[in-house]
Motif scaffolding. Structure first.
Motif, mmCIF file in Angstrom:
data_model
loop_
_atom_site.group_PDB
_atom_site.id
_atom_site.type_symbol
_atom_site.label_atom_id
_atom_site.label_comp_id
_atom_site.label_asym_id
_atom_site.label_seq_id
_atom_site.Cartn_x
_atom_site.Cartn_y
_atom_site.Cartn_z
ATOM 1 N N TRP A 3 -7.195 1.495 4.230
ATOM 2 C CA TRP A 3 -6.659 0.342 4.955
ATOM 3 C C TRP A 3 -5.168 0.511 5.202
ATOM 4 O O TRP A 3 -4.506 1.305 4.547
ATOM 5 N N CYS A 4 -4.650 -0.210 6.180
ATOM 6 C CA CYS A 4 -3.239 -0.106 6.544
ATOM 7 C C CYS A 4 -2.584 -1.481 6.455
ATOM 8 O O CYS A 4 -3.186 -2.484 6.831
ATOM 9 N N GLN A 31 0.779 5.023 9.545
ATOM 10 C CA GLN A 31 -0.397 4.873 10.408
ATOM 11 C C GLN A 31 -0.205 5.683 11.683
ATOM 12 O O GLN A 31 0.885 5.720 12.243
ATOM 13 N N GLU A 85 2.974 8.325 15.118
ATOM 14 C CA GLU A 85 3.155 7.563 13.881
ATOM 15 C C GLU A 85 3.795 6.212 14.149
ATOM 16 O O GLU A 85 4.712 6.104 14.965
ATOM 17 N N THR A 132 0.850 -1.184 0.000
ATOM 18 C CA THR A 132 0.000 0.000 0.000
ATOM 19 C C THR A 132 0.888 1.237 0.000
ATOM 20 O O THR A 132 2.069 1.156 0.349
ATOM 21 N N ALA A 137 3.971 0.734 9.629
ATOM 22 C CA ALA A 137 2.666 0.541 8.997
ATOM 23 C C ALA A 137 2.359 1.723 8.088
ATOM 24 O O ALA A 137 2.555 2.875 8.459
ATOM 25 N N VAL A 138 1.872 1.415 6.877
ATOM 26 C CA VAL A 138 1.520 2.444 5.901
ATOM 27 C C VAL A 138 0.042 2.285 5.552
ATOM 28 O O VAL A 138 -0.433 1.173 5.341
ATOM 29 N N CYS A 139 -0.674 3.410 5.492
ATOM 30 C CA CYS A 139 -2.104 3.419 5.184
ATOM 31 C C CYS A 139 -2.341 4.118 3.852
ATOM 32 O O CYS A 139 -1.789 5.187 3.600
#
Length: 185
Positions: free
Chosen positions: A138-139, A71, A78, A66, A82-84
């Motif tokens: 979504w993450c 996130q 932060e 993603t 995790a990346v959203c």
């Protein structure tokens, strides 16, 4: 398997036949006539058409990730692991190649998302981290703190320029073809 980026050699007649079969399977009357009960949409109609016609096909062997922002917790901290954002595809070297901009239209404003495009995550192992689908966008969570060093990357200017080009092409095609397809989609 994701249908947001597909490449075809249309000079091969058998590929054109498979695309026509997949197009037929995606017509509203075919889907509503029972096809939807058997398959899960355009991703599977592509695969199903090739199987039915016995035409070889391949899927990229890389994991999707993603692209977007890191996130944030409820407190605003932060998570560097995790990346959203919307679904993203990587090239054979693991660099950002394509972002499913259609999903970003449904999740939040495309221009706002593109302006905040900073990071992407690409799972580095065959056992990617978890997906947090409870929030939108979504993450994707990396495997662990150490994994973040291998899985989370800052978006380069070249990658952002490539995403901008595909975003513009997608918008052009969507407006150009929409009038022909609105009764069947």
């Amino acid at each position: 398997m994701d249908a947001s980026l597909m490449l075809f050699d249309k000079s091969r007649p058998e590929i054109v036949h498979a695309l026509l079969a997949a197009t037929h399977f995606n017509l509203r009357e075919v889907r509503e006539g029972g096809m939807d009960k058997q398959i899960m949409g355009d991703k599977e109609t592509y695969w199903f058409a090739h199987e039915l016609l016995r035409i070889p096909y391949k899927f990229a062997p890389y994991h999707a990730g993603t692209a977007g922002v890191l996130q944030k917790s409820a407190a605003g901290k932060e998570n560097p692991n995790a990346v959203c954002g919307p679904l993203a595809h990587m090239d054979e070297t693991g660099k950002l190649l394509h972002v499913n901009s259609r999903s970003s239209w449904y999740n939040h404003a495309l221009d706002d998302w593109f302006a905040s495009l900073e990071f992407y995550i690409t799972p580095a192992t065959s056992l990617p981290g978890n997906i947090d689908a409870q929030q939108q966008p979504w993450c994707v969570l990396g495997n662990d703190e150490e994994g973040a060093k291998k899985e989370v990357f800052a978006v380069s200017e070249a990658e952002k320029a490539l995403v901008a080009k595909t975003k513009a092409l997608n918008a052009h095609l969507r407006l150009g073809w929409q009038k022909y397809l609105e009764n069947d989609l």
